[in-house]
Scaffold this motif. Structure first.
Motif, PDB file in Angstrom:
ATOM      1  N   SER A  78       0.869  -1.180   0.000  1.00  0.00           N
ATOM      2  CA  SER A  78       0.000   0.000   0.000  1.00  0.00           C
ATOM      3  C   SER A  78       0.901   1.223   0.000  1.00  0.00           C
ATOM      4  N   LEU A  79       0.939   1.941  -1.122  1.00  0.00           N
ATOM      5  CA  LEU A  79       1.885   3.045  -1.295  1.00  0.00           C
ATOM      6  C   LEU A  79       1.157   4.323  -1.698  1.00  0.00           C
ATOM      7  N   THR A  80       1.758   5.465  -1.351  1.00  0.00           N
ATOM      8  CA  THR A  80       1.205   6.768  -1.714  1.00  0.00           C
ATOM      9  C   THR A  80       1.729   7.173  -3.084  1.00  0.00           C
ATOM     10  N   THR A  81       1.037   8.121  -3.721  1.00  0.00           N
ATOM     11  CA  THR A  81       1.490   8.611  -5.015  1.00  0.00           C
ATOM     12  C   THR A  81       2.746   9.456  -4.828  1.00  0.00           C
ATOM     13  N   ARG A  82       3.435   9.703  -5.917  1.00  0.00           N
ATOM     14  CA  ARG A  82       4.720  10.389  -5.848  1.00  0.00           C
ATOM     15  C   ARG A  82       4.614  11.805  -5.278  1.00  0.00           C
ATOM     16  N   ASN A  83       3.522  12.516  -5.568  1.00  0.00           N
ATOM     17  CA  ASN A  83       3.403  13.911  -5.133  1.00  0.00           C
ATOM     18  C   ASN A  83       2.526  14.087  -3.888  1.00  0.00           C
ATOM     19  N   GLN A  84       2.170  12.967  -3.258  1.00  0.00           N
ATOM     20  CA  GLN A  84       1.298  13.063  -2.091  1.00  0.00           C
ATOM     21  C   GLN A  84       1.938  13.893  -0.974  1.00  0.00           C
ATOM     22  N   TRP A  85       3.253  13.835  -0.831  1.00  0.00           N
ATOM     23  CA  TRP A  85       3.908  14.554   0.258  1.00  0.00           C
ATOM     24  C   TRP A  85       3.734  16.068   0.129  1.00  0.00           C
ATOM     25  N   LEU A  86       3.540  16.574  -1.118  1.00  0.00           N
ATOM     26  CA  LEU A  86       3.326  18.007  -1.295  1.00  0.00           C
ATOM     27  C   LEU A  86       2.008  18.455  -0.670  1.00  0.00           C
ATOM     28  N   TYR A  87       0.972  17.613  -0.811  1.00  0.00           N
ATOM     29  CA  TYR A  87      -0.316  17.942  -0.199  1.00  0.00           C
ATOM     30  C   TYR A  87      -0.215  17.891   1.317  1.00  0.00           C
ATOM     31  N   MET A 111      -8.528  16.982   1.554  1.00  0.00           N
ATOM     32  CA  MET A 111      -8.284  17.091   0.124  1.00  0.00           C
ATOM     33  C   MET A 111      -9.124  16.123  -0.701  1.00  0.00           C
ATOM     34  N   GLU A 112      -9.957  15.317  -0.032  1.00  0.00           N
ATOM     35  CA  GLU A 112     -10.792  14.322  -0.707  1.00  0.00           C
ATOM     36  C   GLU A 112      -9.941  13.449  -1.631  1.00  0.00           C
ATOM     37  N   ARG A 113      -8.775  13.037  -1.104  1.00  0.00           N
ATOM     38  CA  ARG A 113      -7.866  12.193  -1.859  1.00  0.00           C
ATOM     39  C   ARG A 113      -7.638  10.893  -1.107  1.00  0.00           C
ATOM     40  N   GLN A 114      -7.520   9.828  -1.861  1.00  0.00           N
ATOM     41  CA  GLN A 114      -7.159   8.563  -1.240  1.00  0.00           C
ATOM     42  C   GLN A 114      -5.671   8.587  -0.935  1.00  0.00           C
ATOM     43  N   ARG A 115      -5.292   8.288   0.295  1.00  0.00           N
ATOM     44  CA  ARG A 115      -3.904   8.444   0.731  1.00  0.00           C
ATOM     45  C   ARG A 115      -2.991   7.379   0.131  1.00  0.00           C
ATOM     46  N   GLU A 116      -3.434   6.098   0.082  1.00  0.00           N
ATOM     47  CA  GLU A 116      -2.583   5.008  -0.383  1.00  0.00           C
ATOM     48  C   GLU A 116      -3.287   4.174  -1.450  1.00  0.00           C
ATOM     49  N   TYR A 117      -2.468   3.619  -2.342  1.00  0.00           N
ATOM     50  CA  TYR A 117      -2.982   2.798  -3.426  1.00  0.00           C
ATOM     51  C   TYR A 117      -2.250   1.447  -3.410  1.00  0.00           C
ATOM     52  N   PRO A 133       0.678  -1.058 -10.571  1.00  0.00           N
ATOM     53  CA  PRO A 133      -0.726  -1.081 -10.149  1.00  0.00           C
ATOM     54  C   PRO A 133      -1.411  -2.338 -10.681  1.00  0.00           C
ATOM     55  N   PRO A 134      -2.335  -2.927  -9.928  1.00  0.00           N
ATOM     56  CA  PRO A 134      -2.963  -4.196 -10.339  1.00  0.00           C
ATOM     57  C   PRO A 134      -3.557  -4.166 -11.735  1.00  0.00           C
ATOM     58  N   VAL A 135      -4.271  -3.098 -12.088  1.00  0.00           N
ATOM     59  CA  VAL A 135      -4.913  -3.044 -13.402  1.00  0.00           C
ATOM     60  C   VAL A 135      -3.875  -2.928 -14.502  1.00  0.00           C
ATOM     61  N   ALA A 136      -2.845  -2.119 -14.263  1.00  0.00           N
ATOM     62  CA  ALA A 136      -1.835  -1.873 -15.289  1.00  0.00           C
ATOM     63  C   ALA A 136      -1.020  -3.116 -15.608  1.00  0.00           C
ATOM     64  N   ILE A 137      -0.828  -3.996 -14.635  1.00  0.00           N
ATOM     65  CA  ILE A 137       0.030  -5.175 -14.877  1.00  0.00           C
ATOM     66  C   ILE A 137      -0.785  -6.453 -15.003  1.00  0.00           C
ATOM     67  N   LEU A 138      -2.088  -6.341 -15.218  1.00  0.00           N
ATOM     68  CA  LEU A 138      -2.934  -7.524 -15.273  1.00  0.00           C
ATOM     69  C   LEU A 138      -2.446  -8.518 -16.307  1.00  0.00           C
ATOM     70  N   GLN A 139      -2.182  -8.058 -17.534  1.00  0.00           N
ATOM     71  CA  GLN A 139      -1.745  -8.974 -18.587  1.00  0.00           C
ATOM     72  C   GLN A 139      -0.358  -9.514 -18.297  1.00  0.00           C
ATOM     73  N   ARG A 140       0.518  -8.639 -17.796  1.00  0.00           N
ATOM     74  CA  ARG A 140       1.872  -9.088 -17.466  1.00  0.00           C
ATOM     75  C   ARG A 140       1.841 -10.104 -16.331  1.00  0.00           C
ATOM     76  N   ARG A 141       0.910  -9.894 -15.383  1.00  0.00           N
ATOM     77  CA  ARG A 141       0.804 -10.850 -14.282  1.00  0.00           C
ATOM     78  C   ARG A 141       0.343 -12.205 -14.805  1.00  0.00           C
ATOM     79  N   LYS A 142      -0.573 -12.221 -15.754  1.00  0.00           N
ATOM     80  CA  LYS A 142      -1.031 -13.485 -16.326  1.00  0.00           C
ATOM     81  C   LYS A 142       0.136 -14.211 -16.991  1.00  0.00           C
ATOM     82  N   SER A 143       0.995 -13.452 -17.667  1.00  0.00           N
ATOM     83  CA  SER A 143       2.169 -14.064 -18.290  1.00  0.00           C
ATOM     84  C   SER A 143       3.086 -14.662 -17.237  1.00  0.00           C
TER      85      SER A 143
END
Length: 417
Positions: A78-87, A111-117, A133-143
């Motif tokens: 569970s990780l925060t986005t790269r620019n979350q620390w600025l907020y 800020m109505e932002r999700q803190r971790e992804y 991210p799970p959706v982005a690597i779905l096909q790669r994960r299947k491989s």
């Protein structure tokens, strides 16, 4: 005034006030420090190839283990986005009065932002395969899930993945001559793959013939099976051994296809198979081999099956002395002229030792390592004369045109060994 030390009580109040200010200041920055520590930027430290231990050293232990089947590992961070620390930093003046990180996570609400992804890291055989991210690597994960290539092993000449194979058993150089004739039963078909067992059995038969093993003809096997009213597949070992004796085999080979999948759109296939070699007289298991392969360069399962069987039988051949552990990349044919035998070079494989050493198609090999081929009585005997182990030098006596010459060729390790 303020914190001027006019009395011991004033000094105490001053110290408490300063401590409160420092605590409030630190609490306001607690969210920033946590966000930086949990930033997804830590994934930038990952690279392929990387072992499980190296992944843990770089990004720490996962928050959850989603899968661990002994081969495939899927970790979730569970990780925060790269620019979350600025907020977080921007809201410090407000969050310090609300409670900062004590009222965690304040900035999520403000800020109505999700803190971790969630971020997934996938390892195969304890080596990093993919991450993101799970959706982005779905096909790669299947491989990764179907990959049968540990440590990213590829054939350097073809670019195709190498299968994972095993081959074990008590048969060896001393006992192989007891099993001069063998018979291959039809293998069990793979799920939803009718005919796959027959195709694999044919591949096994052909490659054993290449090892100079006498094979019972298919027609003879079919005739005996028909007379005995025994199904070619799904027969128990007792019936299999009975058939073996009736056709004159010393050993019989049975097996099955566990996976035979073709993915035409993605041009990939997945094949898994196994085989057993059994002594017809005693019922002893002589050799057991299995392998699996996911090929992402072709959609032809039969070619994958051929590679798997070749690698399994390479282990069998090396274990029994029918093959050396080394090869030089030449196809030659045993011929005879004037009562003397020799190997005629028919084909050279590009980039392998024989071609590099200067051997040419059309050359006639009349001797190996000082031993003449003229008087050999069989293909098996000729192969043993010219057998070579990986890393050793094979000296060939060659006739080329009207002259003779000698070539020394250092053998490479045979694929699958």
């Amino acid at each position: 005034m303020g914190c001027l030390p006019r009395s011991p009580g004033a000094v105490g109040r001053c110290i408490r006030l300063i401590s409160l200010f420092v605590a409030a200041f630190l609490s306001s920055h607690c969210g920033v420090g946590y966000t930086i520590y949990k930033s997804e930027s830590k994934l930038d430290r990952l690279a392929v190839p990387m072992t499980k231990a190296q992944v843990l050293d770089e990004i720490g232990r996962p928050d959850r283990v989603l899968r661990d089947d002994g081969r495939l590992l899927v970790w979730e961070y569970s990780l925060t986005t790269r620019n979350q620390w600025l907020y977080e930093l921007g809201l410090c003046p407000i969050s310090v009065w609300i409670g900062g990180c004590v009222f965690y996570p304040f900035t999520n609400i403000a800020m109505e932002r999700q803190r971790e992804y969630p971020q997934h890291v996938v390892l195969v055989n304890e080596e990093l395969c993919t991450w993101g991210p799970p959706v982005a690597i779905l096909q790669r994960r299947k491989s990764c899930e179907v990959a049968g290539v540990p440590h990213g092993r590829m054939d350097g000449r073809t670019g195709r993945p190498e299968p994972v194979v095993t081959g074990l058993g008590p048969i060896n150089r001393d006992s192989i001559d007891r099993y001069r004739t063998m018979a291959v039963m039809l293998f069990e078909d793979g799920p939803n793959a009718p005919g796959s067992g027959s195709r694999v059995a044919g591949i096994v038969t052909t490659l054993l013939l290449d090892l100079e093993v006498n094979m019972v003809e298919r027609a003879k096997l079919d005739e005996v099976l028909k007379e005995q009213v025994i199904q070619l597949t799904h027969a128990d070992d007792a019936n299999v051994l009975k058939v073996g004796k009736l056709v004159g085999a010393h050993a019989i080979i049975v097996g099955g296809v566990q996976q035979w999948e073709q993915h035409s759109e993605a041009r990939t296939n997945s094949v898994a198979l196994s085989l057993r070699m059994i002594d017809v007289e005693t019922g002893q298991l002589l050799f057991n081999g299995e392998g699996h392969l996911t090929d992402q360069t072709t959609d032809d399962p039969e070619s994958s099956a051929r590679i798997i069987v070749h690698r399994i039988l390479a282990r069998f051949g090396s274990q029994t002395g029918l093959l050396g552990s080394g090869h030089i990349g030449v196809n030659w044919e045993l011929l005879e002229t004037g009562g003397a035998r020799y190997y005629a070079v028919r084909e050279l494989r590009s980039g392998l030792p024989a071609e590099k050493a200067g051997l040419l198609v059309g050359d006639e090999v009349v001797g190996c390592n000082g031993s003449s081929l003229a008087g050999v009585t069989s293909e098996r005997e000729a192969k043993r004369v010219c057998q070579i182990e990986a890393g050793q030098s094979l000296k060939l006596d060659i006739r080329r045109g009207g002259s003779t010459l000698e070539l020394g060729i250092v053998a490479e390790s045979r694929p699958g060994l």
